[in-house]
Every structure is written in C-alpha cells, then in structure tokens.
Design an enzyme around this catalytic site. Sequence first.
Site, PDB file in Angstrom:
ATOM      1  N   LYS A  34       0.833  -1.149  -0.011  1.00 31.11           N
ATOM      2  CA  LYS A  34       0.018  -0.134   0.128  1.00 31.11           C
ATOM      3  C   LYS A  34       1.063   1.262   0.122  1.00 31.11           C
ATOM      4  CE  LYS A  34      -4.034  -2.124   1.971  1.00 31.11           C
ATOM      5  NZ  LYS A  34      -3.380  -3.618   1.721  1.00 31.11           N
ATOM      6  N   LYS A  87      -8.198   2.054   5.150  1.00 33.15           N
ATOM      7  CA  LYS A  87      -7.561   0.654   5.099  1.00 33.15           C
ATOM      8  C   LYS A  87      -6.364   0.539   5.925  1.00 33.15           C
ATOM      9  CE  LYS A  87      -7.230   0.949   0.615  1.00 33.15           C
ATOM     10  NZ  LYS A  87      -6.661   0.812  -0.782  1.00 33.15           N
ATOM     11  N   ARG A 102      -6.634  -5.260 -11.964  1.00 32.54           N
ATOM     12  CA  ARG A 102      -5.334  -5.857 -11.457  1.00 32.54           C
ATOM     13  C   ARG A 102      -4.387  -5.858 -13.101  1.00 32.54           C
ATOM     14  NH1 ARG A 102      -2.895  -9.190  -8.085  1.00 32.54           N
ATOM     15  NH2 ARG A 102      -3.888  -7.733  -6.654  1.00 32.54           N
ATOM     16  N   ARG A 119     -11.794  -6.423 -10.847  1.00 33.09           N
ATOM     17  CA  ARG A 119     -12.522  -7.185 -10.077  1.00 33.09           C
ATOM     18  C   ARG A 119     -13.637  -6.308  -9.712  1.00 33.09           C
ATOM     19  NH1 ARG A 119      -7.387  -7.940  -7.528  1.00 33.09           N
ATOM     20  NH2 ARG A 119      -7.295  -5.652  -7.839  1.00 33.09           N
ATOM     21  N   ARG A 152     -15.898  -3.433  -1.983  1.00 29.57           N
ATOM     22  CA  ARG A 152     -14.652  -3.838  -2.383  1.00 29.57           C
ATOM     23  C   ARG A 152     -14.856  -4.817  -3.573  1.00 29.57           C
ATOM     24  NH1 ARG A 152     -13.804  -7.116   3.098  1.00 29.57           N
ATOM     25  NH2 ARG A 152     -15.874  -7.557   2.549  1.00 29.57           N
ATOM     26  N   ASP A 205      -2.736  -2.339  -9.092  1.00 29.16           N
ATOM     27  CA  ASP A 205      -4.186  -2.000  -8.898  1.00 29.16           C
ATOM     28  C   ASP A 205      -4.569  -0.612  -9.243  1.00 29.16           C
ATOM     29  OD1 ASP A 205      -4.273  -4.701  -7.908  1.00 29.16           O
ATOM     30  OD2 ASP A 205      -4.780  -4.409  -6.028  1.00 29.16           O
ATOM     31  N   GLU A 230      -2.899   0.372  -5.210  1.00 30.44           N
ATOM     32  CA  GLU A 230      -1.967  -0.528  -4.623  1.00 30.44           C
ATOM     33  C   GLU A 230      -0.894  -1.066  -5.832  1.00 30.44           C
ATOM     34  OE1 GLU A 230      -3.209  -3.710  -2.338  1.00 30.44           O
ATOM     35  OE2 GLU A 230      -4.788  -2.529  -1.366  1.00 30.44           O
ATOM     36  N   ASN A 262       1.348  -4.529  -5.772  1.00 31.46           N
ATOM     37  CA  ASN A 262       1.272  -6.066  -5.234  1.00 31.46           C
ATOM     38  C   ASN A 262       2.570  -6.711  -5.639  1.00 31.46           C
ATOM     39  OD1 ASN A 262      -1.518  -6.640  -3.977  1.00 31.46           O
ATOM     40  ND2 ASN A 262      -1.779  -5.465  -5.692  1.00 31.46           N
TER      41      ASN A 262
END
Length: 317
Positions: A125, A160, A210, A225, A233, A273, A281, A283
């Site tokens: 993050k 978050k 993603r 997503r 979410r 993301d 984000e 990842n």
Amino acid sequence: MKLLFIADPLESFKIYKDTTFAMMREAQRRGHTLAACLPQDLVWQRGSQVSARVRDVALTGDPTDWFAAQPLRSATLASFDAVLMRKDPPFDSEYFYATHLLEQAEREGARVFNKPRALRDHPEKLAIMEFPQFIGPTLVTRDPQDIQRFHAEHQDIILKPLDGMGGMGIFRVGPDGLNLGSITETLNRHGTQSVMVQKFLPEIVDGDKRVLIIGGKPVPFCLARIPQGSEVRGNLAAGGKGVARPLSPRDWEIAEALGPVLHSRGLLLAGVDVIGESVTEINVTSPTCFQEIHQQTGCDVAYLFVDALEEAAAGRS
C-alpha cells in the site's frame, strides 16, 4: 532448471484459479523440475548456507490429486536455478525475517524472485506514494485529527490497514461521517498503528483492475474485480467478479511508467491495482489473476512469466 517454490501449503491450493499452480504447470511443461517448501522450512545454521526442508514435486494432471511429492529432504537454496517467493500476505514479522534469510541465500549464489530486498522495500500500500502523479488523494497517518481533516476535505473516503490483504479491514465513510471515530480507533489501534486513507473513487463500479507487469513489461490484459451487490470492495476474496479486459490507454501509461522502475529494483512480477485512472496498490508478494486472464482472453500469462523467469535466472535481464 531446478525451481523451488516457497509458498503456502500445496494442499491448500485452489488449482482452478491459483497463480502459483499456473506457474508450476507451465514450468513443468517446459521440462523444469519443481520443489516446494513453506517459509518456516527455511534454516540457517552457523557456518552453513541457507537451506530448506523441501519436497520434490511433480504435477499429475488430476484435478482431485494434483501433485505427487517425494519425502522431505534438505537442500541449500543456492542449489536451485531459481527460488520463487510466493508466500501470500500478510507481510508480518516472520515474512520479514524470511526475506533476510533469502537475502543471505542470494549472497551464497541463489537467484530469488522477487528479490528479498525489493519485497521489503515495497510495502504494497505504501509503495504507491512514490508515484503521486498516478494516485488519487491519499493520506497515511496515525493521527485521528488528520483523518478527520481529510474526511472534511474529501467527504467520501476509504480507510484501510497497511497490512491488510484480500480487502480485509477496508471501510468506506460517506459525507455524514458516520462511525468515522470508531473506525479510526479500530484501524489505528488508539494511535499505535498507521492507517491509509484515500478519497473514494466512484469508478470502482467498473472494477478494481489488476494490471500485471512481468519483467518490466505490461501484460496486455488486466482483470477488473467488480464489486457485487452493496459491497464496496472488488477483491475476488471479498466476492468480486473478475472480468478480463484489454488495458486502457491510461493503464498502459501507468504500466509503462512503473514497469521499468519496478523491474530495475528486482521485481520480476508486480500487480498494479488501478481504479479509474488512479493506482491504489502495488502488489509484489504474490500477485495473482494469471488463470482468470488466460481463461477469458487466451493470453497465457504463465507462459509470459516463465519466459521472463528463464531469462532472469540465466542472468540475461
């Protein structure tokens, strides 16, 4: 090549969607040999190289009994042509210590992907803060008053934890500020833990995308997503629906800017993301979505990854 996968227990894999399984399947198809271990199987004894208790593994092709494993044996990490760190988050103290053992293994000649130092240096993050031109309004703080001021300015916000995964611990607070104090206390543990706060991005209705980067280059399709029902979410683990799409011009812009930077730091694989036009984000621990993209578009992401792995393990990138 001889490959070692450091991952969660193989018995826990959902092979119809698991990205590590897709990597293993493509590697075995090319004739590479596979071994697997857990992070807790890593051992470093005085005067010895970093080793692990590993199982040699062969994939069977049977979805109900998908691997055959040999008995545990001890092997140095340097004896493998490539070591893949694929342990899922959270990035806790044990994960942190594992990266130190893996970095020692590198000094002994092991080739580890993603690089242990890069894993430590890119908390998933916080890493976005290095690229302000690609992110929305974002705040990292422990201070409740900072969060209140941010909410007053932006009205609709997301809070978050910095160490969450799969959408866990994500809260939305609207203009009425309902429960903001309670949510802040829960996430910052009464001022002892930092929290990320971001302006809510309404484009989430079109999906949290993603975008995969392999060897510094974007995969041409992403997985959006999409939140279902009243859920905010989009994470697949939180019930989001995965829809593969070609990268948008903005996705390409982001990936082509971040890709070479991340790759130069030892990140062979990263998952960026993107909601709307903003990165949320980066990842790096165990990016996923290989199989969903392949199944929906025909783009074989595992093939692209093993190509890049072979090149990197041979020292050509």
